[in-house]
Design a protein around this motif. Structure first.
Motif, short mmCIF file in Angstrom:
data_model
loop_
_atom_site.label_atom_id
_atom_site.label_comp_id
_atom_site.label_asym_id
_atom_site.label_seq_id
_atom_site.Cartn_x
_atom_site.Cartn_y
_atom_site.Cartn_z
N GLY A 1 12.27 -3.07 0.99
CA GLY A 1 13.89 -3.01 0.68
C GLY A 1 14.09 -2.40 -0.08
O GLY A 1 15.45 -1.99 0.04
N ASP B 1 12.76 -17.61 11.72
CA ASP B 1 14.15 -17.98 11.25
C ASP B 1 14.45 -16.13 10.60
O ASP B 1 15.77 -16.61 11.36
CB ASP B 1 13.79 -17.61 10.02
N THR B 2 13.18 -14.66 11.74
CA THR B 2 14.17 -13.80 11.42
C THR B 2 14.10 -13.33 13.06
O THR B 2 14.19 -12.26 13.08
CB THR B 2 13.75 -13.24 10.65
N THR C 1 12.48 -0.14 10.63
CA THR C 1 10.64 -0.55 9.71
C THR C 1 10.21 -1.45 9.87
O THR C 1 8.94 -1.24 9.35
CB THR C 1 11.32 0.99 9.18
N THR D 1 14.91 -8.00 0.76
CA THR D 1 15.05 -6.99 -0.55
C THR D 1 13.03 -6.98 -1.32
O THR D 1 13.29 -7.46 -2.71
CB THR D 1 15.95 -6.82 -1.26
N CYS E 1 12.81 -8.28 6.32
CA CYS E 1 12.00 -8.88 6.35
C CYS E 1 10.79 -9.17 7.09
O CYS E 1 11.02 -8.26 7.98
CB CYS E 1 12.90 -9.90 7.02
N PRO E 2 9.75 -9.77 6.70
CA PRO E 2 8.49 -10.38 7.82
C PRO E 2 9.38 -11.04 9.25
O PRO E 2 10.88 -11.44 9.20
CB PRO E 2 8.17 -11.10 7.16
N TYR F 1 0.44 -0.95 0.15
CA TYR F 1 -0.21 -0.06 0.04
C TYR F 1 0.90 1.71 0.01
O TYR F 1 0.60 2.12 1.03
CB TYR F 1 -1.22 -0.21 1.41
N ILE G 1 6.58 3.12 3.38
CA ILE G 1 7.67 3.27 4.07
C ILE G 1 9.18 3.18 4.29
O ILE G 1 10.49 3.56 5.11
CB ILE G 1 7.83 1.65 4.79
N ASP H 1 11.21 2.22 14.28
CA ASP H 1 9.67 2.58 13.99
C ASP H 1 8.71 1.47 15.12
O ASP H 1 7.54 1.53 14.47
CB ASP H 1 9.20 3.55 12.67
P1 NAD Z 1 7.46 -8.12 1.01
O1 NAD Z 1 7.45 -9.10 1.19
O2 NAD Z 1 7.92 -7.52 -0.61
O3 NAD Z 1 9.58 -8.36 1.17
C1 NAD Z 1 10.26 -9.38 2.01
C2 NAD Z 1 10.82 -9.83 1.31
O4 NAD Z 1 11.56 -10.00 3.00
C3 NAD Z 1 10.52 -10.66 0.72
O5 NAD Z 1 11.85 -10.18 -0.11
C4 NAD Z 1 11.42 -11.87 1.06
O6 NAD Z 1 12.17 -12.59 0.35
C5 NAD Z 1 12.00 -11.50 2.01
N1 NAD Z 1 12.60 -12.35 2.94
C6 NAD Z 1 11.16 -13.47 3.64
N2 NAD Z 1 11.95 -14.34 4.66
C7 NAD Z 1 13.62 -13.66 4.88
C8 NAD Z 1 14.20 -14.39 5.67
N3 NAD Z 1 14.42 -14.98 6.27
N4 NAD Z 1 15.46 -13.41 5.36
C9 NAD Z 1 15.60 -12.18 4.93
N5 NAD Z 1 14.71 -12.18 4.11
C10 NAD Z 1 13.27 -12.65 3.71
O7 NAD Z 1 7.70 -7.82 1.84
P2 NAD Z 1 7.32 -5.81 2.14
O8 NAD Z 1 6.15 -4.68 1.50
O9 NAD Z 1 8.61 -5.06 1.93
O10 NAD Z 1 7.40 -5.41 3.85
C11 NAD Z 1 8.77 -5.77 4.74
C12 NAD Z 1 8.30 -5.84 6.10
O11 NAD Z 1 7.88 -4.55 6.64
C13 NAD Z 1 6.66 -6.97 6.38
O12 NAD Z 1 7.16 -7.51 6.76
C14 NAD Z 1 6.36 -6.08 7.64
O13 NAD Z 1 6.30 -6.34 8.51
C15 NAD Z 1 6.60 -3.78 7.77
N6 NAD Z 1 6.39 -3.22 7.35
C16 NAD Z 1 6.06 -1.52 8.45
C17 NAD Z 1 5.46 -0.88 8.38
C18 NAD Z 1 5.90 -0.11 8.46
O14 NAD Z 1 4.74 1.18 9.05
N7 NAD Z 1 6.78 0.52 10.07
C19 NAD Z 1 4.34 -0.71 6.81
C20 NAD Z 1 4.36 -1.97 5.79
C21 NAD Z 1 5.08 -2.79 6.18
#
Ligand code: NAD
Length: 337
Positions: free
Chosen positions: A156, A211-212, A233, A152, A206-207, A100, A105, A259
């Motif tokens: 990312g 693992d994370t 964040t 990424t 990453c989510p 969204y 972010i 954040d």
């Molecule tokens: P996304 O799903 O597009 O990207 C997440 C990336 O993490 C993917 O490329 C995935 O392959 C990678 N990943 C999964 N497991 C991993 C691991 N073990 N090690 C390394 N990388 C790994 O998600 P996005 O839209 O880029 O969002 C990322 C995170 O940001 C979300 O999970 C959410 O928690 C957070 N977020 C925070 C806010 C905020 O307001 N602070 C808002 C939206 C999202």
């Protein structure tokens, strides 16, 4: 559909009501978050809508099911607060807003990074006191540094691109799948341990998964370059806060911008300025001059709020019409490989 929205603020109401002019669902806004006590409010609803810190565990889902709720719509991307296995067992569909405005972010992340590095938040406070001294405000040019981006995906990748092309940083990345477009601009994918051992600035995207969980822990901090800067964040529990505090006390960590925070559910999104905060770990974090914390606001732009409301209501309309749920979260889809 009759939809109860939990944990809502005035801005949620404004954007959801505007988007609902087209969908015409019967929306009821509740200020309390969804949890074991407030789930009773969902009685008589077809669907509920929740945010990042609502509790959607097995007990809550069982109650929702007994009340007739068939759909839980997350008005966020992350779903770590949902027991997906229980939802599937109970036949409750979970939908989310997968993207969204990753720009919101990513831009906020870069903002935190710059503010922390150049002490902009401290300078602002000083100038308000007519203190124009510069001692203690020395930063380090980003261009000369190695940045590490963990995860990424949508967000990312934007951060990595900005750091690489905008600031000219050396950029290391770690993900379970490399992005060839980032590799083409010189971003280097390396194992997580190598990234954490070499990056001067680490930013987490990453989510939160088993693992994370606590990927920044005492060991990672111990192996990091001196005065490493850490920006998060994504989700609070990616960092072991106790180890973070030890790293800050020892001077190993040069700065932290957050954040999100592991125990944020007890704090964030509320005005607690007249209360005594009981979380001593959080209070300790606030005492460091090189820690900058915001209350989970990286997503908060007009664009994001519009897309969140529109996507959520669209999913609810799809469910009502029996159309496929394109934003459904399933257990199978979350399993790697
Ligand atoms: P996304 O799903 O597009 O990207 C997440 C990336 O993490 C993917 O490329 C995935 O392959 C990678 N990943 C999964 N497991 C991993 C691991 N073990 N090690 C390394 N990388 C790994 O998600 P996005 O839209 O880029 O969002 C990322 C995170 O940001 C979300 O999970 C959410 O928690 C957070 N977020 C925070 C806010 C905020 O307001 N602070 C808002 C939206 C999202």
């Amino acid at each position: 559909m009759r939809v109860a929205l939990f944990g809502t603020k005035a801005y949620d109401r404004d954007f959801f009501e505007a988007a609902n002019a087209r969908h015409r669902h019967r929306l009821t806004f509740f200020e309390p978050r969804l949890d074991h006590a407030t789930v009773a409010l969902a009685e008589g609803q077809d669907a509920i809508c929740v945010f990042v810190n609502d509790c959607v565990d097995e007990t809550v889902l069982e109650t929702l099911r007994a009340q007739g709720v068939r759909l839980v719509a997350l008005r966020c991307a992350g779903y770590n607060n949902v027991d997906l296995a229980a939802a599937e067992r109970l036949g409750i569909a979970i939908v989310r807003v997968p993207a969204y405005s990753p720009e919101a972010i990513a831009e906020f992340t870069i903002g935190l990074m710059l503010a922390l590095d150049r002490r902009i938040h401290r300078a602002w406070a000083r100038v308000r006191e007519n203190n124009f001294a510069l001692d203690g405000l020395i930063g380090r040019t980003l261009a000369a540094r190695t940045a590490g981006v963990v995860g990424t995906g949508r967000i990312g990748a934007l951060v990595a691109r900005t750091l690489r092309l905008g600031f000219g940083c050396e950029v290391l990345a770690h993900d379970i799948a490399a992005d060839p477009d980032l590799e083409a601009i010189g971003v280097r994918y390396v194992p997580r341990e190598q990234l954490l051992a070499e990056a001067d600035v680490v930013t987490l995207h990453c989510p939160l998964t088993p693992d994370t969980h606590h990927l920044i822990d005492a060991e990672a901090i111990g192996n990091a370059p001196p005065r490493v800067m850490i920006v998060n964040t994504s989700r609070g529990a990616l960092i072991d806060t106790t180890s973070l505090i030890e790293g800050l006390k020892s001077g190993r960590i040069g700065g932290v911008a957050l954040d999100v925070y592991e125990q944020e559910a007890d704090l964030f999104f509320e005005d607690l300025s007249n209360q005594v905060i009981q979380d001593d770990v959080f209070q300790r974090l606030l005492t460091f001059p090189n820690v900058l914390i915001t209350g989970h606001q990286a997503f908060l732009t007009e664009e994001s709020l519009s897309v969140i409301a529109e996507t959520t209501l669209e999913s609810i309309s799809d469910a009502e019409a029996g159309r496929p749920l394109s934003n459904r979260v399933t257990l199978a889809a979350t399993r790697p490989g």
